[in-house]
Design an enzyme around this catalytic site. Structure first.
Site, mmCIF file in Angstrom:
data_model
loop_
_atom_site.group_PDB
_atom_site.id
_atom_site.type_symbol
_atom_site.label_atom_id
_atom_site.label_comp_id
_atom_site.label_asym_id
_atom_site.label_seq_id
_atom_site.Cartn_x
_atom_site.Cartn_y
_atom_site.Cartn_z
ATOM 1 N N ASN A 128 0.651 -1.069 0.076
ATOM 2 C CA ASN A 128 -0.592 0.133 0.081
ATOM 3 C C ASN A 128 1.060 1.115 0.115
ATOM 4 O OD1 ASN A 128 0.672 0.305 2.333
ATOM 5 N ND2 ASN A 128 -0.844 -0.520 3.489
ATOM 6 N N GLU A 166 1.710 3.898 7.169
ATOM 7 C CA GLU A 166 0.742 3.905 6.920
ATOM 8 C C GLU A 166 0.122 4.856 6.015
ATOM 9 O OE1 GLU A 166 -0.266 0.579 6.034
ATOM 10 O OE2 GLU A 166 0.507 0.111 8.108
ATOM 11 N N HIS A 177 3.742 1.813 1.953
ATOM 12 C CA HIS A 177 3.897 1.709 2.828
ATOM 13 C C HIS A 177 5.470 2.286 2.976
ATOM 14 C CE1 HIS A 177 3.142 -2.052 5.112
ATOM 15 N NE2 HIS A 177 4.861 -1.796 5.293
HETATM 16 C C1 GLP Z 1 7.031 -4.490 6.750
HETATM 17 C C2 GLP Z 1 8.036 -3.376 6.946
HETATM 18 C C3 GLP Z 1 8.414 -2.777 6.147
HETATM 19 C C4 GLP Z 1 8.482 -3.455 4.818
HETATM 20 C C5 GLP Z 1 7.226 -4.115 4.252
HETATM 21 C C6 GLP Z 1 7.921 -4.938 2.779
HETATM 22 O O1 GLP Z 1 5.439 -3.600 6.338
HETATM 23 N N1 GLP Z 1 7.533 -2.954 8.217
HETATM 24 O O2 GLP Z 1 9.702 -2.005 6.520
HETATM 25 O O3 GLP Z 1 9.143 -2.513 3.458
HETATM 26 O O4 GLP Z 1 6.909 -4.920 5.281
HETATM 27 O O5 GLP Z 1 7.873 -6.312 3.445
HETATM 28 P P1 GLP Z 1 8.092 -7.260 2.237
HETATM 29 O O6 GLP Z 1 9.896 -6.924 2.075
HETATM 30 O O7 GLP Z 1 8.266 -9.075 2.916
HETATM 31 O O8 GLP Z 1 7.492 -7.109 0.994
#
Ligand code: GLP
Length: 231
Positions: A130, A137, A132
């Site tokens: 989304n 968020e 973030h």
């Molecule tokens: C979590 C972390 C973020 C990260 C995101 C994406 O929510 N807090 O810092 O960038 O996940 O994660 P992934 O790399 O598993 O897609």
């Protein structure tokens, strides 16, 4: 906006490039590193572990931590970092927000203070589906500093894959704010996989909006993006 973007379809090359960027930063004298968790970072940390990098005179700050998970819980970000990086490549000091602090609001303020005193030379960043960054968020003000957040249902759903069920995913986290992240001298953003196309497109081609937190990076002077997506 000064964005240097490199599209590498071969993920081994992409992560090798990520390692090379971090090595170059170290050689240039960087001592304070902002670190990230998430599946995207696993191959990078694997490469770092296999390298000759030495962080023993550096300090690290993690972006975020869940509220309420014991530090020893397999999915706490402290455990993630220990298993994937710190056990093999220790820093002189590694800071993560304490998600078990009795007063998490006070902990967030204390973390921000430490961060401001240290000043990050480098920040590693992933993106949520989304848009973030850290756990900022949609709707988070761009001038936010480290704070406690309630996680959206979509973020909890996306992270449920690491837990037995969505009910076990914490509802809150402590995260560096958007302005905390933007203060870093250099930001390396890694976006891999189709699920990251929308937020990455918003960053590169869209209008700046708090509805897609990653678009805050449009204001940063030194962003490097590594992606496997043709954009
Ligand atoms: C979590 C972390 C973020 C990260 C995101 C994406 O929510 N807090 O810092 O960038 O996940 O994660 P992934 O790399 O598993 O897609």
């Amino acid at each position: 906006m000064t964005i240097h973007i490199e599209v590498l379809k071969d993920l081994d090359l992409l992560y090798a490039k990520g390692l090379a960027i971090i090595e170059a930063k170290l050689e240039q004298g960087a001592t304070t590193f902002g670190l990230a968790t998430g599946g995207t970072m696993l191959p990078l940390y694997e490469k770092i572990r296999a390298s000759s990098i030495d962080f023993s005179s550096c300090v690290s700050f993690n972006l975020d931590e869940y509220v309420g998970l014991p530090a020893t819980h397999s999915e706490s970000y402290r455990t993630f970092m220990r298993m994937n990086l710190f056990d093999a490549k220790p820093f002189a000091k590694s800071e993560l927000p304490d998600g078990l602090a009795a007063d998490v609001e006070a902990e967030a303020i204390a973390y921000e203070e430490k961060l401001q005193n240290a000043h990050l030379n480098f920040q590693l960043l992933g993106i949520g589906e989304n848009g973030h960054i850290g756990f900022n968020e949609p709707g988070t003000p761009f001038d936010s500093t480290t704070h406690v957040v309630e996680l959206t249902q979509s973020t909890r759903q996306a992270n449920a894959r690491f837990f037995n069920s969505i009910d076990e995913v914490p509802t809150h986290a402590i995260t560096m704010g958007i302005s905390s992240i933007l203060r870093a001298d250099t930001i390396l953003l890694i976006a891999v996989g189709e699920k990251k196309r929308r937020p990455l497109e918003a960053l590169l081609k869209g209008d700046q909006t708090t509805e897609v937190p990653v678009t805050a990076l449009q204001d940063h002077k030194n962003i490097i993006i590594l992606t496997d997506l043709d954009i």
